[in-house]
Design a protein around this motif. Structure first.
Motif, PDB file in Angstrom:
ATOM      1  N   LEU A 171      29.656   3.766 -31.172  1.00 44.68           N
ATOM      2  CA  LEU A 171      29.633   4.493 -32.440  1.00 44.68           C
ATOM      3  C   LEU A 171      28.261   4.439 -33.108  1.00 44.68           C
ATOM      4  CD1 LEU A 171      33.140   3.534 -33.865  1.00 44.68           C
ATOM      5  CD2 LEU A 171      32.424   5.698 -32.839  1.00 44.68           C
ATOM      6  N   LEU A 172      27.544   3.342 -32.906  1.00 53.59           N
ATOM      7  CA  LEU A 172      26.184   3.273 -33.441  1.00 53.59           C
ATOM      8  C   LEU A 172      25.282   4.302 -32.760  1.00 53.59           C
ATOM      9  CD1 LEU A 172      25.752  -0.589 -33.811  1.00 53.59           C
ATOM     10  CD2 LEU A 172      25.837   1.095 -35.670  1.00 53.59           C
ATOM     11  N   CYS A 173      25.527   4.554 -31.476  1.00 54.57           N
ATOM     12  CA  CYS A 173      24.801   5.630 -30.784  1.00 54.57           C
ATOM     13  C   CYS A 173      25.169   6.982 -31.385  1.00 54.57           C
ATOM     14  CB  CYS A 173      25.136   5.630 -29.295  1.00 54.57           C
ATOM     15  SG  CYS A 173      24.392   4.281 -28.365  1.00 54.57           S
ATOM     16  N   PHE A 174      26.444   7.182 -31.651  1.00 54.28           N
ATOM     17  CA  PHE A 174      26.885   8.420 -32.289  1.00 54.28           C
ATOM     18  C   PHE A 174      26.198   8.600 -33.642  1.00 54.28           C
ATOM     19  CE2 PHE A 174      31.389   8.836 -30.216  1.00 54.28           C
ATOM     20  CZ  PHE A 174      30.795   8.868 -28.964  1.00 54.28           C
ATOM     21  N   LEU A 175      26.183   7.512 -34.418  1.00 50.94           N
ATOM     22  CA  LEU A 175      25.567   7.566 -35.743  1.00 50.94           C
ATOM     23  C   LEU A 175      24.103   7.972 -35.653  1.00 50.94           C
ATOM     24  CD1 LEU A 175      25.841   7.019 -38.813  1.00 50.94           C
ATOM     25  CD2 LEU A 175      25.162   4.649 -38.332  1.00 50.94           C
ATOM     26  N   ASP A 176      23.393   7.446 -34.676  1.00 49.01           N
ATOM     27  CA  ASP A 176      21.992   7.829 -34.483  1.00 49.01           C
ATOM     28  C   ASP A 176      21.873   9.336 -34.253  1.00 49.01           C
ATOM     29  OD1 ASP A 176      20.907   5.312 -34.817  1.00 49.01           O
ATOM     30  OD2 ASP A 176      20.919   4.828 -32.676  1.00 49.01           O
ATOM     31  N   ALA A 177      22.799   9.903 -33.471  1.00 45.74           N
ATOM     32  CA  ALA A 177      22.770  11.340 -33.206  1.00 45.74           C
ATOM     33  C   ALA A 177      23.118  12.140 -34.457  1.00 45.74           C
ATOM     34  CB  ALA A 177      23.735  11.676 -32.073  1.00 45.74           C
ATOM     35  N   TRP A 178      24.115  11.669 -35.206  1.00 45.97           N
ATOM     36  CA  TRP A 178      24.487  12.380 -36.427  1.00 45.97           C
ATOM     37  C   TRP A 178      23.316  12.418 -37.416  1.00 45.97           C
ATOM     38  CZ3 TRP A 178      29.464   8.956 -37.236  1.00 45.97           C
ATOM     39  CH2 TRP A 178      30.340   9.187 -36.163  1.00 45.97           C
ATOM     40  N   LYS A 179      22.659  11.288 -37.563  1.00 51.93           N
ATOM     41  CA  LYS A 179      21.512  11.230 -38.470  1.00 51.93           C
ATOM     42  C   LYS A 179      20.368  12.107 -37.978  1.00 51.93           C
ATOM     43  CE  LYS A 179      22.308   6.624 -40.441  1.00 51.93           C
ATOM     44  NZ  LYS A 179      21.772   5.226 -40.543  1.00 51.93           N
ATOM     45  N   ALA A 180      20.149  12.093 -36.668  1.00 61.41           N
ATOM     46  CA  ALA A 180      19.090  12.921 -36.091  1.00 61.41           C
ATOM     47  C   ALA A 180      19.364  14.399 -36.326  1.00 61.41           C
ATOM     48  CB  ALA A 180      18.952  12.646 -34.601  1.00 61.41           C
ATOM     49  N   ALA A 181      20.644  14.768 -36.392  1.00 58.77           N
ATOM     50  CA  ALA A 181      21.035  16.156 -36.651  1.00 58.77           C
ATOM     51  C   ALA A 181      20.978  16.496 -38.137  1.00 58.77           C
ATOM     52  CB  ALA A 181      22.438  16.406 -36.123  1.00 58.77           C
ATOM     53  N   GLY A 182      20.715  15.499 -38.959  1.00 57.47           N
ATOM     54  CA  GLY A 182      20.645  15.725 -40.397  1.00 57.47           C
ATOM     55  C   GLY A 182      21.999  15.744 -41.075  1.00 57.47           C
ATOM     56  N   VAL A 183      23.039  15.275 -40.374  1.00 58.06           N
ATOM     57  CA  VAL A 183      24.387  15.238 -40.946  1.00 58.06           C
ATOM     58  C   VAL A 183      24.691  13.802 -41.371  1.00 58.06           C
ATOM     59  CG1 VAL A 183      26.828  15.761 -40.586  1.00 58.06           C
ATOM     60  CG2 VAL A 183      25.081  17.091 -39.383  1.00 58.06           C
TER      61      VAL A 183
END
Length: 420
Positions: A171-183
């Motif tokens: 989930l921390l990997c997911f969070l990194d992607a969400w933040k990178a997407a600006g969401v």
């Protein structure tokens, strides 16, 4: 009086006798021509149960070759001393056929029929959990890798040890992607199966999302193998979920993602565990710019505790052995499972189960998947990085590392790219 391991062995022998006719073909000679015969008494007999056929075939592809490669390195260096005798290691391979009960049966037959000394296994809880249960019954050391820790640790283990990643790290990997997407807020549509792994993911992501300011949209659990995701996709679209996340088998994800694209609904970012491991699966559904956790990559900064090879060199060996066009994220875990066995055998200097477990309990070693150290529940939590699959103009696919929060020494190779 019979007790302990002796009783467990007798039970396993009886069970194996009932299944011998059905399972003799499950445990075969390995691809290097080594025979599963009684003449292996001068060897440390290493069993491995993996999915070589069935729906999980892609997970098992290359595992036998990489495992044998690592064992060959140990053998070529002279083998290992156990119980006062220097021995080399011999591999016995069993096919789970991607079925949990078959995995258990094959493991039991290998323990009783082939008399393997130790067992290795990997590739989803459908393989590692039943194999470890068979080893627990027989009093055999079982080492497994790459299954999410929580799914593997659902029951207690005395003789089994596991190196994987936990749901929090995914989930921390997911969070990194969400933040990178600006969401940084909004609704997350969660795809989850009605199995143990899906339930664990749903429970974990609900609390995780709340902690980081997101809201969960649950479109309902699906049964693995289903072909109808219409109602779920409609719910995600109606709820205007900017993020789609979950853990899915590659076959299930392919069916779901095609329906998602056909609906005209495209989220800002899609993060799915497990399904995005293999280039051919991502390519088959055209999942351009899909994000996921990366279990292992040739960019990792670690070296082999057996040979001193870098992760890049291990990856090159994978390509040579499998003839694949890219290095699977499973390659490092397949190799590391032998590294773990190597370190335990070196420390124990015996095949006595109590000495092996004592060595595993105190294991603290660096491997190509990072530091492995088992906790009181017999599992080691491995770090992950975040990747994104990109379709290239020349028709090929590349997976880039877009975040390295958990493994800072692993280089980031691309910025996040929004789904088109």
């Amino acid at each position: 009086m019979w007790k302990g391991r002796t009783i467990r062995k007798i039970v396993a022998v009886v069970l194996a006798g009932l299944m011998t006719g059905m399972l003799l073909t499950a445990c075969t000679e390995n691809k290097n021509g080594q025979q599963n015969a009684a003449d292996a008494e001068d060897y440390i007999k290493v069993g491995i149960v993996i999915p070589q056929t069935g729906v999980l075939t892609a997970f098992g592809a290359g595992t036998e070759e990489m495992t044998q490669y690592a064992l060959d390195q140990i053998n070529e260096a002279g083998g290992l001393e156990v119980d006062g005798t220097v021995k080399k290691l011999k591999l016995f391979v069993g096919d789970s056929q991607s079925e949990p009960e078959k995995a258990r049966q094959v493991a039991q037959q290998m323990i009783s029929g082939q008399n393997v000394d130790v067992m290795l296994t990997s590739h989803t809880a459908d393989t590692t959990v039943p194999v470890s249960e068979a080893c627990e019954e027989a009093g055999i050391l079982c080492l497994s890798v790459d299954t999410p820790d929580e799914a593997w640790a659902a029951s207690d283990h005395q003789y089994s040890y596991h190196a994987g990643f936990n749901t929090e790290n995914e989930l921390l990997c997911f969070l990194d992607a969400w933040k990178a997407a600006g969401v940084t807020s909004g609704k997350i549509g969660v795809m989850h199966a009605d199995d143990a792994e899906g339930q664990a993911m749903m429970a974990a992501i609900t609390a995780f999302a709340a902690a980081y300011g997101y809201e969960i949209c649950d479109p309902g659990a699906y049964t693995p193998g289903t072909s109808n995701y219409s109602a779920m996709v409609r719910r995600l679209k109606e709820e205007d979920c900017e993020i789609v996340a979950g853990v899915m088998l590659t076959s299930d994800f392919g069916t779901f993602y095609r329906k998602l694209k056909a609906s005209g609904y495209i989220p800002e970012v899609c993060t799915v565990a497990k399904a995005a491991l293999f280039e051919e699966d991502v390519a088959a559904v055209g999942a351009d710019r899909l994000c996921s956790e990366v279990w292992w990559t040739t960019e990792y900064p670690y070296v082999s505790s057996i040979s001193g090879e870098s992760c890049e060199e291990i990856g090159q060996q994978w390509l040579k052995l499998t003839k694949d066009s890219y290095v699977s994220a499973l390659a490092g875990y397949d190799y590391a499972n032998v590294e773990i066995l190597y370190q335990i055998l070196k420390e124990a200097k015996s095949l006595d189960i109590e000495k092996l477990c004592a060595a595993a309990d105190t294991l603290d070693t660096e491997t190509v998947i990072g530091r492995v150290r088992f906790n009181e529940q017999h599992y080691s939590v491995q770090s992950l990085v975040t990747g994104q699959w990109i379709y290239n103009e020349d028709g090929t696919w590349s997976r880039y590392i877009i975040a390295n929060t958990q493994v800072p020494d692993c280089p980031v190779t691309s910025e996040f790219r929004k789904i088109k």
